[in-house]
Design a protein around this motif. Structure first.
Motif, PDB file in Angstrom:
ATOM      1  N   GLY A  74       0.785  -1.232   0.000  1.00  0.00           N
ATOM      2  CA  GLY A  74       0.000   0.000   0.000  1.00  0.00           C
ATOM      3  C   GLY A  74       0.811   1.272   0.000  1.00  0.00           C
ATOM      4  N   SER A  75       2.116   1.180  -0.175  1.00  0.00           N
ATOM      5  CA  SER A  75       2.943   2.387  -0.182  1.00  0.00           C
ATOM      6  C   SER A  75       4.084   2.226  -1.176  1.00  0.00           C
ATOM      7  N   TYR A  76       4.518   3.370  -1.728  1.00  0.00           N
ATOM      8  CA  TYR A  76       5.547   3.383  -2.765  1.00  0.00           C
ATOM      9  C   TYR A  76       6.623   4.391  -2.379  1.00  0.00           C
ATOM     10  N   PRO A  77       7.855   3.949  -2.129  1.00  0.00           N
ATOM     11  CA  PRO A  77       8.931   4.907  -1.820  1.00  0.00           C
ATOM     12  C   PRO A  77       9.310   5.698  -3.062  1.00  0.00           C
ATOM     13  N   ALA A  78       9.503   7.001  -2.889  1.00  0.00           N
ATOM     14  CA  ALA A  78       9.844   7.863  -4.027  1.00  0.00           C
ATOM     15  C   ALA A  78      10.580   9.093  -3.525  1.00  0.00           C
ATOM     16  N   TYR A  79      11.225   9.783  -4.475  1.00  0.00           N
ATOM     17  CA  TYR A  79      11.922  11.041  -4.202  1.00  0.00           C
ATOM     18  C   TYR A  79      11.442  12.078  -5.224  1.00  0.00           C
ATOM     19  N   TYR A  84      12.717  12.088   0.450  1.00  0.00           N
ATOM     20  CA  TYR A  84      12.004  10.817   0.517  1.00  0.00           C
ATOM     21  C   TYR A  84      10.536  11.049   0.833  1.00  0.00           C
ATOM     22  N   LYS A  85       9.676  10.302   0.149  1.00  0.00           N
ATOM     23  CA  LYS A  85       8.239  10.393   0.375  1.00  0.00           C
ATOM     24  C   LYS A  85       7.633   9.001   0.268  1.00  0.00           C
ATOM     25  N   ASP A  86       6.824   8.646   1.233  1.00  0.00           N
ATOM     26  CA  ASP A  86       6.117   7.368   1.225  1.00  0.00           C
ATOM     27  C   ASP A  86       4.749   7.623   0.598  1.00  0.00           C
ATOM     28  N   VAL A  87       4.598   7.291  -0.678  1.00  0.00           N
ATOM     29  CA  VAL A  87       3.403   7.654  -1.445  1.00  0.00           C
ATOM     30  C   VAL A  87       2.313   6.603  -1.240  1.00  0.00           C
ATOM     31  N   LYS A  88       1.112   7.064  -0.962  1.00  0.00           N
ATOM     32  CA  LYS A  88      -0.059   6.201  -0.867  1.00  0.00           C
ATOM     33  C   LYS A  88      -1.065   6.682  -1.907  1.00  0.00           C
ATOM     34  N   LEU A  89      -1.495   5.779  -2.765  1.00  0.00           N
ATOM     35  CA  LEU A  89      -2.346   6.148  -3.896  1.00  0.00           C
ATOM     36  C   LEU A  89      -3.807   6.244  -3.486  1.00  0.00           C
ATOM     37  N   LYS A  90      -4.504   7.198  -4.098  1.00  0.00           N
ATOM     38  CA  LYS A  90      -5.948   7.281  -3.937  1.00  0.00           C
ATOM     39  C   LYS A  90      -6.597   6.134  -4.713  1.00  0.00           C
ATOM     40  N   GLU A  91      -7.886   5.937  -4.460  1.00  0.00           N
ATOM     41  CA  GLU A  91      -8.562   4.749  -4.996  1.00  0.00           C
ATOM     42  C   GLU A  91      -8.498   4.680  -6.518  1.00  0.00           C
ATOM     43  N   ASN A  92      -8.737   5.807  -7.196  1.00  0.00           N
ATOM     44  CA  ASN A  92      -8.724   5.766  -8.659  1.00  0.00           C
ATOM     45  C   ASN A  92      -7.345   5.421  -9.199  1.00  0.00           C
ATOM     46  N   LYS A  93      -6.293   5.946  -8.575  1.00  0.00           N
ATOM     47  CA  LYS A  93      -4.938   5.624  -9.010  1.00  0.00           C
ATOM     48  C   LYS A  93      -4.556   4.197  -8.614  1.00  0.00           C
ATOM     49  N   ARG A  94      -5.072   3.751  -7.474  1.00  0.00           N
ATOM     50  CA  ARG A  94      -4.795   2.372  -7.070  1.00  0.00           C
ATOM     51  C   ARG A  94      -5.346   1.394  -8.098  1.00  0.00           C
ATOM     52  N   LEU A 167       1.949   7.627 -11.912  1.00  0.00           N
ATOM     53  CA  LEU A 167       0.906   7.473 -10.903  1.00  0.00           C
ATOM     54  C   LEU A 167       1.455   7.760  -9.508  1.00  0.00           C
ATOM     55  N   ILE A 168       2.690   7.343  -9.265  1.00  0.00           N
ATOM     56  CA  ILE A 168       3.328   7.569  -7.968  1.00  0.00           C
ATOM     57  C   ILE A 168       3.669   9.039  -7.773  1.00  0.00           C
ATOM     58  N   GLY A 169       3.861   9.763  -8.862  1.00  0.00           N
ATOM     59  CA  GLY A 169       4.193  11.185  -8.775  1.00  0.00           C
ATOM     60  C   GLY A 169       5.606  11.507  -9.206  1.00  0.00           C
ATOM     61  N   GLY A 170       6.297  10.516  -9.810  1.00  0.00           N
ATOM     62  CA  GLY A 170       7.672  10.737 -10.257  1.00  0.00           C
ATOM     63  C   GLY A 170       8.672  10.516  -9.147  1.00  0.00           C
ATOM     64  N   GLY A 171       9.910  10.315  -9.555  1.00  0.00           N
ATOM     65  CA  GLY A 171      10.970  10.130  -8.578  1.00  0.00           C
ATOM     66  C   GLY A 171      11.047   8.739  -7.992  1.00  0.00           C
ATOM     67  N   SER A 172      10.329   7.774  -8.564  1.00  0.00           N
ATOM     68  CA  SER A 172      10.358   6.410  -8.039  1.00  0.00           C
ATOM     69  C   SER A 172      11.414   5.582  -8.762  1.00  0.00           C
ATOM     70  N   SER A 173      11.604   4.367  -8.305  1.00  0.00           N
ATOM     71  CA  SER A 173      12.580   3.469  -8.939  1.00  0.00           C
ATOM     72  C   SER A 173      12.062   2.904 -10.251  1.00  0.00           C
ATOM     73  N   TYR A 174      10.805   3.204 -10.605  1.00  0.00           N
ATOM     74  CA  TYR A 174      10.214   2.642 -11.811  1.00  0.00           C
ATOM     75  C   TYR A 174      10.308   3.574 -13.007  1.00  0.00           C
ATOM     76  N   SER A 175      10.962   4.698 -12.843  1.00  0.00           N
ATOM     77  CA  SER A 175      11.215   5.569 -13.979  1.00  0.00           C
ATOM     78  C   SER A 175      12.103   4.847 -14.984  1.00  0.00           C
ATOM     79  N   VAL A 176      11.798   5.001 -16.262  1.00  0.00           N
ATOM     80  CA  VAL A 176      12.566   4.308 -17.310  1.00  0.00           C
ATOM     81  C   VAL A 176      14.044   4.674 -17.228  1.00  0.00           C
ATOM     82  N   LYS A 177      14.336   5.907 -16.806  1.00  0.00           N
ATOM     83  CA  LYS A 177      15.725   6.355 -16.740  1.00  0.00           C
ATOM     84  C   LYS A 177      16.517   5.657 -15.641  1.00  0.00           C
ATOM     85  N   THR A 178      15.821   5.180 -14.620  1.00  0.00           N
ATOM     86  CA  THR A 178      16.526   4.598 -13.466  1.00  0.00           C
ATOM     87  C   THR A 178      16.292   3.110 -13.301  1.00  0.00           C
TER      88      THR A 178
END
Length: 428
Positions: A74-79, A84-94, A167-178
């Motif tokens: 239920g949480s996504y670490p991101a920068y 550091y931000k512990d992102v929690k998605l709203k229902e539509n984004k979830r 969806l996470i808001g950018g800065g996550s480990s799932y960015s294509v660049k990283t």
């Protein structure tokens, strides 16, 4: 004569002493204590370090496993803004994220949401031993069983990862660049480690490797500390009530500001050059059997470090002349902090930015592939220094002729005006 006077003012200032102390402390605690002798890999060890591979077979399963684990937790670490931000998605984004995972795993949304045995990777207590101490065991992540669809291409995978990052808001480990830097790490083979060792041990490369590591650490300090010395020097005349006298001198603004800036840079460069010379002496002692060629590496180090001193000093001088020393220090510290957090330790040399990092004696091929970016980055910093110095000279000359007084009025009103109102309110 003017140059010597300005040098004396710099050297005997408290901020310059602080600058020298931090430079020496950074050198001793980081580079000197972290120096390592480059050794040949041993075949029998079986551990040759890790390397990054742009391999879909490596990246795809690791990234999908991580994303599924984040979804179930239920949480996504991101920068998103370097913090550091512990992102929690709203229902539509979830629900959008669940749709992405359905395509990546082949599982249905009900199967994903209905999995109740999820457990994050970590260390867990599993009761007490006979002495009453907790038994701690490492637990791998527990996920539902799935397989990557055979029809999933790497291009489609990257598209889905990019959607997940947005969806996470950018800065996550799932960015294509990283993706490769987070999920493409793999053990090096003996042959790869031996090839890396042989590349480092070339006479031209060995010295450059140690100087790169030297500059990596020292650049952190030089990207912020010169602003303190510059701001203090530019503010010194105001504190000594000498501004009116200086403004009436016959010397041109170019001579006054240029000489002061040259003295500032020269004084701050001295301890940096001494640490470079000591590094050369130390490394020569570590490899007495080799004749190390220092020419190319020394040129790189001077470009790396002097560009920092030139740019940060010029920015500090301009902001102090335009605004105030406190604002100059605050803005430079903010730029330094954001830049430091946005720059990877190794393998991420950008054309634009304050920091350059290469925290490794190895990875020569990676550094060589980014050489053009390094040169561009340093030359742009030097150009920024020249621009800020030119603006400082122009601003200085305008003030000598009675212009730009509105800035002083604004700054004095914002400080003393508020204080006056406070006193008036107390009296009332």
């Amino acid at each position: 004569m003017l140059f010597c006077k300005e040098c004396k003012k710099v050297i005997f200032s408290l901020t310059f002493v602080l600058y020298v102390v931090t430079v020496v402390a950074m050198y001793v605690t980081q580079f000197y204590n972290d120096r390592a002798y480059v050794e040949a890999p041993r075949l029998e060890s079986g551990d040759y370090g890790t390397t990054l591979r742009e391999s879909p077979e490596l990246i795809m399963p690791a990234a999908v496993e991580s994303l599924l684990g984040d979804y179930l937790s239920g949480s996504y670490p991101a920068y998103p803004i370097m913090f550091y931000k512990d992102v929690k998605l709203k229902e539509n984004k979830r629900l959008e994220m669940r749709a992405i995972l359905e395509e990546l795993t082949g599982l249905s949304g009900e199967e994903i949401d209905g999995f109740n045995d999820f457990r994050e990777e970590g260390f867990y207590s599993e009761g007490l031993d006979e002495n009453g101490y907790p038994i701690i065991n490492h637990q791998e992540m527990v996920l539902p069983e799935y397989t990557l669809p055979e029809s999933l291409t790497y291009e489609r995978f990257c598209e889905l990862m990019d959607r997940a990052d947005k969806l996470i808001g950018g800065g996550s480990s799932y960015s294509v660049k990283t993706l490769a830097s987070y999920f493409g790490r793999a053990p090096m083979t003996y042959e790869e480690a031996l090839e890396e060792y042989q590349a480092v041990m070339q006479p031209r490369e060995l010295g450059s490797a140690y100087l790169r590591l030297h500059c990596d650490y020292m650049g952190i300090d030089l990207a912020v500390m010169p602003v303190f010395v510059a701001a203090a020097l530019w503010q010194q005349d105001k504190r000594a009530r000498m501004q009116a006298l200086i403004y009436t001198r016959k010397s041109s603004a170019l001579r006054i500001v240029g000489t002061r800036y040259l003295a500032l840079v020269c004084c701050m460069a001295v301890p940096v050059l001494l640490t470079l010379l000591y590094t050369i002496f130390m490394v020569n002692g570590m490899y007495p059997q080799m004749h190390i060629a220092w020419g190319g590496g020394l040129g790189m180090a001077l470009l790396w470090l002097l560009a920092d001193i030139l740019a940060v000093s010029a920015v500090g001088a301009l902001l102090t002349e335009l605004l105030s020393p406190m604002l100059a220090i605050f803005l430079q510290c903010a730029w330094w902090f954001l830049s430091l957090n946005a720059t990877a330790l190794t393998g991420n040399v950008k054309k634009f930015g304050l920091q350059v990092r290469h925290n490794s004696l190895e990875k020569i091929a990676l550094w060589q592939s980014q050489w053009d970016n390094f040169v561009c980055n340093r030359m742009l910093l030097i150009a920024l220094a020249a621009l800020c110095l030119a603006l400082t000279i122009w601003l200085y000359e305008r003030k000598r002729r009675g212009g730009m007084s509105w800035i002083n009025h604004i700054l004095s009103y914002s400080i003393s005006g508020k204080s006056h109102d406070d006193k008036k309110g107390k009296k009332g």
